[in-house]
Design a protein around this motif. Structure first.
Motif, PDB file in Angstrom:
ATOM      1  N   MET A  30       0.847  -1.197   0.000  1.00  0.00           N
ATOM      2  CA  MET A  30       0.000   0.000   0.000  1.00  0.00           C
ATOM      3  C   MET A  30       0.888   1.255   0.000  1.00  0.00           C
ATOM      4  SD  MET A  30      -2.926   0.951   2.754  1.00  0.00           S
ATOM      5  CE  MET A  30      -1.714   1.284   4.004  1.00  0.00           C
ATOM      6  N   LEU A  31       1.855   1.248   0.942  1.00  0.00           N
ATOM      7  CA  LEU A  31       2.794   2.374   0.998  1.00  0.00           C
ATOM      8  C   LEU A  31       3.539   2.554  -0.319  1.00  0.00           C
ATOM      9  CD1 LEU A  31       4.586   2.197   4.451  1.00  0.00           C
ATOM     10  CD2 LEU A  31       3.225   4.079   3.550  1.00  0.00           C
ATOM     11  N   LEU A  32       3.835   1.395  -0.967  1.00  0.00           N
ATOM     12  CA  LEU A  32       4.642   1.404  -2.193  1.00  0.00           C
ATOM     13  C   LEU A  32       4.066   2.310  -3.270  1.00  0.00           C
ATOM     14  CD1 LEU A  32       5.844  -2.198  -3.108  1.00  0.00           C
ATOM     15  CD2 LEU A  32       7.200  -0.203  -2.539  1.00  0.00           C
ATOM     16  N   ALA A  33       2.721   2.382  -3.338  1.00  0.00           N
ATOM     17  CA  ALA A  33       2.080   3.129  -4.424  1.00  0.00           C
ATOM     18  C   ALA A  33       2.174   4.639  -4.212  1.00  0.00           C
ATOM     19  CB  ALA A  33       0.623   2.697  -4.554  1.00  0.00           C
ATOM     20  N   GLY A  34       2.301   5.067  -2.961  1.00  0.00           N
ATOM     21  CA  GLY A  34       2.270   6.510  -2.690  1.00  0.00           C
ATOM     22  C   GLY A  34       3.621   7.169  -2.822  1.00  0.00           C
TER      23      GLY A  34
END
Ligand SMILES: *Cc1c(COP(=O)(O)O)cnc(C)c1O
Length: 429
Positions: free
Chosen positions: A1-5
């Motif tokens: 999830m963090l990866l996309a931001g």
């Protein structure tokens, strides 16, 4: 999830997903252990991202050893680094843009090599010095004899020995003379129909002193068989500071049919093996199947060309650094550190060529002397500074530190000093 931001999406493009995930997982583990607040995970992970996709860490070499094998031997010149960057993309390494047809691979590098050593009729480049020797043995001596002095059968490091390398190509070694003395008659008696060549190896990483004799190249070239000379360090022409270090021009001038050398020792270029000699022998080498297995990549070819045609290399500058200038830099560093409360002193320091070159030569220089405990702290710091531990002190010899990095070196020492103070404060509590 963090990866996309943000900022992680950019970081994935720059570093790859695995490195970014690793940083996020480390931050999450910290949160789980209660070391950071859960809201701080993203910020902490961003701080843990590496700056590049390689885990190789650049270090400041404050050892005073110029060609330091464990630190990657020769640092490249800015010109060679720029050439590497050009070569990283599609390039005309084997292509003629004028005619749109295939061209000789690395032709500009070979031309630069021949311009640097006019005594050579032709040249060939392989992966490293050991490969140059292996190719010469395989192409010229498989199933035949190489005559070599017992005083020159050297180990080049990390357990690798030149005699083993030569034999592995299918050549036989005919050892002559003794460890300390070999005379021309020893070679002459060994020459016969099975002789492929006489090999003269420069003992580049040790010295035998006392009752010794070795036969110079010019005495070997009269024996009616080709002489192959391994000069090792890659000095192409004489350097007055290194009078005992052989060079390619000299040995070819004395009649050697072929000279082999490394590209990343005193030549100061990328890892490469140089072969210089007669057109006949070089053609034989180029056509041998091993030539394809040992060929250098476009990056090495580009950096080697730029090393040969470009400005003085960092290696040459470090070997020839003026002791007065080194002392002034060391004094300035000591002055600054003393001002910060660090116990630092200026001391004389003997530099070395290192890396299998000029074993008897000490280079006069100067170093910042610190308490021994600095050695480990500086090594582990950022930037990593590798000094020399001698007589219970940590010496920082500035010979191989680019002058523009003196300030970075000073802040590394200052940071280490602060950590020591901090540790001492906490032990007092
Ligand atoms: C260093 C050296 C070699 C090996 O060269 P690499 O480039 O390290 O493979 C061979 N012979 C001599 C005399 C050397 O000094």
């Amino acid at each position: 999830m963090l990866l996309a931001g943000a900022p992680f999406a950019d970081a994935v493009d720059r570093l790859g997903a695995a490195a970014v995930k690793h940083a996020i997982h480390r931050a999450q583990d910290s949160a789980r252990r209660g070391e950071i607040a859960p809201e701080a995970v993203a910020h902490t992970a961003a701080g843990l991202l590496p700056t590049t996709a390689t885990t190789l860490t650049s270090v400041l070499n404050a050892t005073g050893v110029v060609v330091h094998t464990n630190l990657g031997r020769a640092p490249l010149s800015a010109a060679a680094v720029a050439a590497l960057s050009t070569a990283a993309g599609y390039v005309d390494v084997e292509y003629d843009t004028e005619t749109g047809t295939r061209a000789r691979r690395g032709r500009a590098t070979l031309a630069a090599l021949l311009a640097a050593v006019p005594a050579a009729e032709d040249a060939h480049v392989v992966n490293n010095g050991a490969a140059a020797l292996a190719l010469a043995a395989a192409a010229l001596a498989a199933g035949r004899e190489i005559i070599v002095s017992r005083g020159e059968l050297i180990e080049i490091g990390d357990g690798f020995r030149l005699p083993d390398l030569l034999i592995s190509t299918g050549a036989r070694l005919r050892e002559v003379g003794t460890t300390n003395r070999t005379v021309v008659a020893d070679y002459a008696h060994a020459c016969g129909p099975d002789t492929a060549f006489i090999l003269k190896i420069h003992p580049s990483n040790f010295r035998v002193e006392g009752f010794t004799h070795a036969v110079p190249v010019h005495e070997l070239t009269g024996l009616g068989v080709p002489v192959v000379g391994d000069i090792g360090s890659g000095l192409l022409a004489r350097d007055p500071l290194l009078p005992d270090e052989p060079n390619a021009a000299d040995w070819l001038g004395q009649g050697a049919a072929l000279v082999t050398a490394s590209g990343d020792k005193l030549l100061g270029g990328p890892q490469a093996g140089l072969l210089l000699g007669s057109t006949g022998l070089i053609t034989q080498l180029r056509r041998h199947p091993f030539a394809r297995a040992l060929r250098p990549d476009k990056l090495a070819l580009a950096a080697l060309e730029a090393t040969l045609t470009g400005p003085r290399t960092p290696v040459t500058q470090a070997v020839h650094a003026d002791p007065t200038w080194l002392r002034a830099r060391v004094d300035a560093a000591v002055h600054e550190l003393t001002g910060l409360g660090v116990d630092a002193r200026t001391v004389p320091s003997t530099g070395l060529v290192g890396g299998g070159g000029a074993p008897g030569v000490s280079l006069e220089g100067w170093a910042v002397r610190l308490d021994e405990r600095y050695a480990a702290a500086l090594r582990r710091g950022s930037p990593s500074v590798v000094g020399r531990v001698e007589h219970g002190a940590c010496l920082l010899d500035l010979r191989c530190v680019p002058a523009e990095d003196d300030a970075r070196l000073l802040s590394a020492v200052a940071a280490a000093a602060k950590n020591f103070d901090h540790d001492e404060d906490s032990t007092c509590e």
